[in-house]
Design a protein around this motif. Structure first.
Motif, mmCIF file in Angstrom:
data_model
loop_
_atom_site.group_PDB
_atom_site.id
_atom_site.type_symbol
_atom_site.label_atom_id
_atom_site.label_comp_id
_atom_site.label_asym_id
_atom_site.label_seq_id
_atom_site.Cartn_x
_atom_site.Cartn_y
_atom_site.Cartn_z
ATOM 1 N N ASP B 317 0.814 -1.217 0.000
ATOM 2 C CA ASP B 317 0.000 0.000 0.000
ATOM 3 C C ASP B 317 0.846 1.264 0.000
ATOM 4 O O ASP B 317 0.430 2.295 -0.533
ATOM 5 N N ARG B 318 2.028 1.186 0.599
ATOM 6 C CA ARG B 318 2.894 2.363 0.673
ATOM 7 C C ARG B 318 3.178 2.892 -0.729
ATOM 8 O O ARG B 318 3.229 4.093 -0.954
ATOM 9 N N TYR B 319 3.371 1.988 -1.685
ATOM 10 C CA TYR B 319 3.755 2.424 -3.028
ATOM 11 C C TYR B 319 2.627 2.300 -4.052
ATOM 12 O O TYR B 319 2.521 3.109 -4.961
ATOM 13 N N MET B 320 1.774 1.245 -3.887
ATOM 14 C CA MET B 320 0.800 0.979 -4.947
ATOM 15 C C MET B 320 -0.627 0.913 -4.442
ATOM 16 O O MET B 320 -1.532 0.553 -5.179
ATOM 17 N N GLY B 321 -0.848 1.224 -3.177
ATOM 18 C CA GLY B 321 -2.190 1.175 -2.602
ATOM 19 C C GLY B 321 -3.034 2.358 -3.064
ATOM 20 O O GLY B 321 -2.597 3.158 -3.892
ATOM 21 N N PRO B 322 -4.257 2.488 -2.487
ATOM 22 C CA PRO B 322 -5.158 3.580 -2.889
ATOM 23 C C PRO B 322 -4.515 4.956 -2.733
ATOM 24 O O PRO B 322 -4.767 5.843 -3.539
ATOM 25 N N ASN B 323 -3.704 5.129 -1.686
ATOM 26 C CA ASN B 323 -3.007 6.406 -1.528
ATOM 27 C C ASN B 323 -1.506 6.217 -1.728
ATOM 28 O O ASN B 323 -0.688 6.852 -1.082
ATOM 29 N N GLY B 324 -1.169 5.289 -2.608
ATOM 30 C CA GLY B 324 0.232 4.917 -2.808
ATOM 31 C C GLY B 324 1.090 6.074 -3.284
ATOM 32 O O GLY B 324 0.620 6.971 -3.985
ATOM 33 N N GLU B 325 2.349 6.002 -2.872
ATOM 34 C CA GLU B 325 3.296 7.059 -3.201
ATOM 35 C C GLU B 325 3.523 7.133 -4.715
ATOM 36 O O GLU B 325 3.726 8.206 -5.268
ATOM 37 N N SER B 326 3.490 5.976 -5.412
ATOM 38 C CA SER B 326 3.858 5.967 -6.829
ATOM 39 C C SER B 326 2.641 5.951 -7.744
ATOM 40 O O SER B 326 2.521 6.790 -8.633
ATOM 41 N N PHE B 327 1.785 4.976 -7.568
ATOM 42 C CA PHE B 327 0.572 4.879 -8.384
ATOM 43 C C PHE B 327 -0.353 3.896 -7.680
ATOM 44 O O PHE B 327 0.023 3.299 -6.666
ATOM 45 N N THR B 328 -1.548 3.729 -8.221
ATOM 46 C CA THR B 328 -2.491 2.818 -7.588
ATOM 47 C C THR B 328 -2.716 1.622 -8.488
ATOM 48 O O THR B 328 -3.006 1.767 -9.670
ATOM 49 N N LEU B 329 -2.504 0.441 -7.908
ATOM 50 C CA LEU B 329 -2.704 -0.792 -8.657
ATOM 51 C C LEU B 329 -3.459 -1.736 -7.731
ATOM 52 O O LEU B 329 -2.972 -2.062 -6.663
ATOM 53 N N PRO B 330 -4.707 -2.143 -8.120
ATOM 54 C CA PRO B 330 -5.457 -3.054 -7.257
ATOM 55 C C PRO B 330 -4.634 -4.294 -6.955
ATOM 56 O O PRO B 330 -3.890 -4.765 -7.822
ATOM 57 N N ARG B 331 -4.786 -4.838 -5.740
ATOM 58 C CA ARG B 331 -3.898 -5.944 -5.364
ATOM 59 C C ARG B 331 -4.158 -7.213 -6.161
ATOM 60 O O ARG B 331 -3.240 -7.979 -6.406
ATOM 61 N N GLY B 332 -5.388 -7.443 -6.571
ATOM 62 C CA GLY B 332 -5.679 -8.597 -7.429
ATOM 63 C C GLY B 332 -5.073 -9.880 -6.885
ATOM 64 O O GLY B 332 -5.341 -10.263 -5.743
ATOM 65 N N PRO B 333 -4.232 -10.539 -7.680
ATOM 66 C CA PRO B 333 -3.642 -11.805 -7.218
ATOM 67 C C PRO B 333 -2.700 -11.613 -6.032
ATOM 68 O O PRO B 333 -2.306 -12.597 -5.403
ATOM 69 N N ASN B 334 -2.344 -10.395 -5.731
ATOM 70 C CA ASN B 334 -1.416 -10.162 -4.635
ATOM 71 C C ASN B 334 -2.123 -9.917 -3.301
ATOM 72 O O ASN B 334 -1.518 -9.440 -2.345
ATOM 73 N N GLU B 335 -3.414 -10.233 -3.265
ATOM 74 C CA GLU B 335 -4.118 -10.283 -1.980
ATOM 75 C C GLU B 335 -3.641 -11.531 -1.240
ATOM 76 O O GLU B 335 -3.122 -12.473 -1.845
ATOM 77 N N LEU B 336 -3.866 -11.549 0.081
ATOM 78 C CA LEU B 336 -3.543 -12.758 0.840
ATOM 79 C C LEU B 336 -4.409 -13.919 0.371
ATOM 80 O O LEU B 336 -5.507 -13.725 -0.143
ATOM 81 N N TRP B 337 -3.931 -15.124 0.596
ATOM 82 C CA TRP B 337 -4.639 -16.336 0.172
ATOM 83 C C TRP B 337 -6.043 -16.426 0.750
ATOM 84 O O TRP B 337 -6.953 -16.918 0.108
ATOM 85 N N ASN B 338 -6.205 -15.923 2.001
ATOM 86 C CA ASN B 338 -7.527 -16.021 2.626
ATOM 87 C C ASN B 338 -8.419 -14.846 2.246
ATOM 88 O O ASN B 338 -9.465 -14.636 2.795
ATOM 89 N N ASN B 339 -7.938 -14.071 1.291
ATOM 90 C CA ASN B 339 -8.700 -12.908 0.835
ATOM 91 C C ASN B 339 -8.880 -12.974 -0.678
ATOM 92 O O ASN B 339 -9.068 -11.965 -1.334
ATOM 93 N N GLY B 340 -8.737 -14.170 -1.225
ATOM 94 C CA GLY B 340 -8.954 -14.346 -2.657
ATOM 95 C C GLY B 340 -7.712 -14.190 -3.511
ATOM 96 O O GLY B 340 -7.793 -14.230 -4.732
ATOM 97 N N GLY B 341 -6.559 -14.027 -2.883
ATOM 98 C CA GLY B 341 -5.333 -13.849 -3.673
ATOM 99 C C GLY B 341 -4.424 -15.067 -3.607
ATOM 100 O O GLY B 341 -4.855 -16.159 -3.242
ATOM 101 N N LEU B 342 -3.183 -14.858 -4.003
ATOM 102 C CA LEU B 342 -2.223 -15.957 -4.081
ATOM 103 C C LEU B 342 -1.112 -15.855 -3.048
ATOM 104 O O LEU B 342 -0.267 -16.736 -2.951
ATOM 105 N N ILE B 343 -1.056 -14.751 -2.304
ATOM 106 C CA ILE B 343 0.058 -14.550 -1.377
ATOM 107 C C ILE B 343 -0.115 -15.462 -0.156
ATOM 108 O O ILE B 343 -1.124 -15.398 0.534
ATOM 109 N N TYR B 344 0.872 -16.286 0.056
ATOM 110 C CA TYR B 344 0.769 -17.358 1.053
ATOM 111 C C TYR B 344 2.155 -17.584 1.615
ATOM 112 O O TYR B 344 3.145 -17.461 0.909
ATOM 113 N N ALA B 345 2.221 -17.930 2.890
ATOM 114 C CA ALA B 345 3.518 -18.290 3.470
ATOM 115 C C ALA B 345 3.322 -19.476 4.390
ATOM 116 O O ALA B 345 2.254 -19.619 5.003
ATOM 117 N N PRO B 346 4.328 -20.333 4.522
ATOM 118 C CA PRO B 346 4.225 -21.433 5.479
ATOM 119 C C PRO B 346 4.047 -20.873 6.885
ATOM 120 O O PRO B 346 4.479 -19.747 7.160
#
Lengths: 390, 349
Positions: B317-346
């Motif tokens: 969010d710091r760089y690409m979130g709704p108020n991101g420093e650089s631009f805004t890019l919806p998280r899409g696949p980069n949401e957490l796994w339990n939020n409909g995305g693919l980001i997962y860690a053991p």
């Protein structure tokens, strides 16, 4: 074996000192090499990168923007590299050709008695010799060629030539294979004819010479008649003119802005050095040589051809070869403006194949061989023209 | 005379042999030092990154390095040194990534690098996918192109030495399209040439295209086509040959993801230490262990990491979130796994 001579202590014996120095320096050099190589092998071993050449037959998989020979992404790495080498040789050979002509003209202008010519040439040399080549390449590519109009509003020059920021488009002559062979044969005939005509002018006035001369004149006349007939009736030539297609010009001969900028940059930069070399060569011939030649009654052309040039060439050729080497090697700056030469293709291969060490070896070998080729050719020419002093 | 020469050559060869054996043995002892030792002794972490891509790796006005990729490296620095300031970023070009990580010149490569199977085999070890991306095309809005399938016969600008370059060739070959390419090593040249009209399209990872589009003179004159023609899992990589270092960097990446999942943020990390959630207490090193000591990190390194850069979502969010420093890019696949995305860690256990 006598290790020391009577009366001279070992540490002052020049023979022993020079031996010791040679052995020591050889050991240093070899152990440095051994260290570097074993370090490389160790690193390769520890970090698991391969030094083998087995990858060169694998599919390259990346596009190359321009190529003299056919290239597809499915071709091998070796073929991709070959495309790169040909691109390097293409720009180097054409660049050397134009740089030599331009440089020689500028060099002669530098010693001309015409004030304007002399100073124009001086300004040229001082500007282009003193600005780094990379800066000049960026200037030609990004400032000049990129600010040409877009394809849709290309500048149309007479003769079907178009200028745009996608390149220079020229009409191309297209020959059938038979026509190309015929044309080649005609060329050979013409050269032979000119050569014979030149030879017979030098013959002394004897009976045989007169017969020879008549024969050559007759042969030439027949050749010309045949040539005229063949060239006017037998050739199938069509002109392929570029036409604006959906996205770009199609057909014709295309010079990409990358190639054009690189060629222009290399030519203009190297010509400024060649100009100085030619000037130095001309000025190295003492004034007395001109005066003696005129005193003997030689004309201006004869003086230049027989007296001045042979002596000037001796001074000109060795540094000229250096410039040819420089131009060939400087062509590797192509990477900055997107011309796919051997170095650029090599860099891409390193990334796609992951074999930095073997590929860098190939790139270095390639430039080494190209440079060596110029050196050998230059030395042969130098021997041919090495007359006069020494 | 001849014998003398022979004797000299023989003695040189013997000496060289002795010396080379000496060299090799010293080398072996050198390489036994672990990378963590080297980094600790050096006093900073060296990361290969970039300084020219908004969002991922760029320079702030005060000259400091910032960006999504940079913060991942900063997290590793914070894990080792307790704060994120002991980080040195070496800017490299796309084509330099392979040799740089192969040669082990840097400790970690965080320069939006796509994890591919051959790179994994040749370049180094890839840690954990931190950004799911895919390749797309940017074209001029008035060009009449609406889909990637309209692109037959166009000229495309592309960066050399990237997966993008070979995907582009594959895509056009697959569809039987003809293609002209203009290839540069420097991505500024790629987009400069595209903007000048040298190419009909520019191609790269979509996140990168979004970043570049935001920096063009008139962003609205350009659009990104909807199709995604490749998988580009952007993943930090480490050099081959040091398993413990590989585990350490992976552990730091997992902490970032797990922290978001557990709701631990830069703001509440201190307070979370006294949380009654067991997974949170474990993550922050208050109780139990999840392998910190085995890779050579302190028990509570996660606290330092989160204090320095925040959790995964905060970095995004710091760089690409709704108020991101650089631009805004919806998280899409980069949401957490339990939020409909693919980001997962053991799990941190």
């Amino acid at each position: 074996m006598v290790l020391y001579r009577k009366g001279i202590p070992i540490w002052r014996d020049t023979k022993i000192i020079s031996w010791a120095a040679q052995i020591l320096s050889t050991i240093l050099v070899i152990s440095l090499l051994v260290f570097l190589i074993s370090n490389l092998l160790n690193a390769a071993n520890n970090r698991g990168f391969s030094l083998g050449f087995d990858f060169i037959h694998q599919e390259a998989g990346f596009p190359i923007s321009e190529s003299v020979v056919d290239y597809k992404e499915s071709d091998s790495f070796l073929h991709a590299f070959y495309v790169g080498i040909l691109n390097t040789i293409r720009v180097a050979v054409i660049g050397i050709f134009f740089a030599t002509i331009l440089g020689t003209l500028l060099g002669i202008a530098r010693v001309s008695t015409n004030w304007a010519l002399k100073n124009l040439s001086l300004v040229y040399v001082e500007i282009f010799r003193n600005i780094p080549l990379l800066v000049q390449l960026f200037f030609w590519y990004f400032i000049i060629f990129q600010s040409f109009p877009k394809v849709q509003d290309a500048i149309s020059l007479p003769g079907g030539i178009y200028l745009s920021n996608r390149g220079i488009f020229l009409p191309n002559l297209v020959f059938s294979t038979e026509s190309a062979i015929t044309l080649f044969a005609c060329g050979c005939l013409i050269i032979l004819m000119i050569f014979s005509l030149y030879k017979i002018t030098a013959l002394p006035e004897t009976y045989f010479a007169r017969i020879k001369r008549i024969l050559v004149y007759m042969a030439s006349a027949i050749t010309i008649v045949i040539l005229v007939y063949v060239l006017t009736t037998q050739l199938q030539v069509s002109i392929d003119t570029p036409e604006l297609g959906k996205f770009n010009f199609e057909g014709g001969l295309r010079i990409t802005p990358e190639f054009a900028a690189l060629l222009l940059g290399l030519t203009i930069y190297t010509a400024s050095f060649i100009a100085e070399i030619v000037r130095a060569g001309i000025q190295s011939v003492p004034k007395g040589q001109y005066e003696s030649a005129y005193a003997l009654g030689l004309s201006k052309t004869e003086t230049l051809k027989l007296i001045i040039l042979p002596q000037a060439l001796k001074v000109i050729i060795p540094p000229m070869i250096n410039q040819y080497l420089n131009l060939s090697k400087n062509s590797s700056l192509a990477i900055a403006i997107g011309y796919p030469d051997a170095f650029f293709v090599g860099r891409t291969m390193i990334n796609q194949a992951g074999r930095a060490v073997p590929i860098f070896g190939m790139v270095m070998l390639c430039y080494g061989l190209i440079s060596l080729m110029w050196s050998v050719m230059g030395n042969l020419f130098n021997r041919k023209t090495n007359v006069g002093r020494n | 005379m001849r014998y003398k020469l022979l004797a000299a050559i023989a003695s040189i060869m013997v000496l060289v042999a002795v010396l080379s054996v000496g060299c090799t043995t010293t080398d072996d002892s050198d390489s036994s030092a672990t990378r963590l030792d080297t980094v600790t002794e050096r006093g900073n972490l060296i990361a290969a990154g970039r300084t020219d891509l908004p969002g991922f790796g760029f320079l702030r006005e005060d000259g400091s390095n910032a960006g999504f990729d940079i913060d991942l490296a900063r997290a590793v620095a914070a894990a080792i040194f307790g704060d994120g300031s002991s980080l040195e970023v070496v800017p490299i070009s796309a084509a330099e990534r392979g040799p740089t990580i192969q040669g082990g010149e840097v400790d970690v490569l965080t320069r939006n690098v796509t994890w591919t199977t051959s790179r994994d085999a040749q370049w180094g070890n890839f840690t954990n996918v931190m950004f799911y991306d895919g390749q797309g095309f940017m074209v001029r809005a008035n060009s009449g192109f609406d889909h990637a399938t309209d692109l037959n016969g166009i000229t495309v600008c592309v960066t050399s030495g990237t997966t993008t370059e070979s995907n582009l060739a594959d895509y056009f070959r697959q569809n039987g399209f003809s293609l002209d390419t203009v290839v540069f090593e420097d991505s500024a040249s790629v987009y400069g040439a595209y903007e000048e009209g040298r190419c009909d399209a520019a191609t790269s990872d979509k996140s990168q295209l979004a970043a570049i589009r935001s920096g063009l003179q008139n962003p609205n004159d350009h659009k990104i086509l909807p199709e995604t023609i490749s998988k580009e899992p952007l993943t930090p990589a480490v050099p081959h040959g040091d398993d413990s270092w590989f585990d350490l960097v992976k552990l730091v990446m997992y902490v970032l993801v797990n922290a978001e999942e557990l709701g631990v943020t830069q703001a509440n990390v201190e307070a979370s230490k006294s949380s009654d959630s067991i997974p949170v207490r474990k993550l922050l090193g208050v109780e139990g262990s999840f392998g910190q000591a085995d890779v050579g990190l302190s028990d509570d390194f996660a606290v330092d990491v989160i204090k320095a850069v925040g959790n995964y979502g905060e970095i995004y969010d710091r760089y690409m979130g709704p108020n991101g420093e650089s631009f805004t890019l919806p998280r899409g696949p980069n949401e957490l796994w339990n939020n409909g995305g693919l980001i997962y860690a053991p799990p941190a256990k």
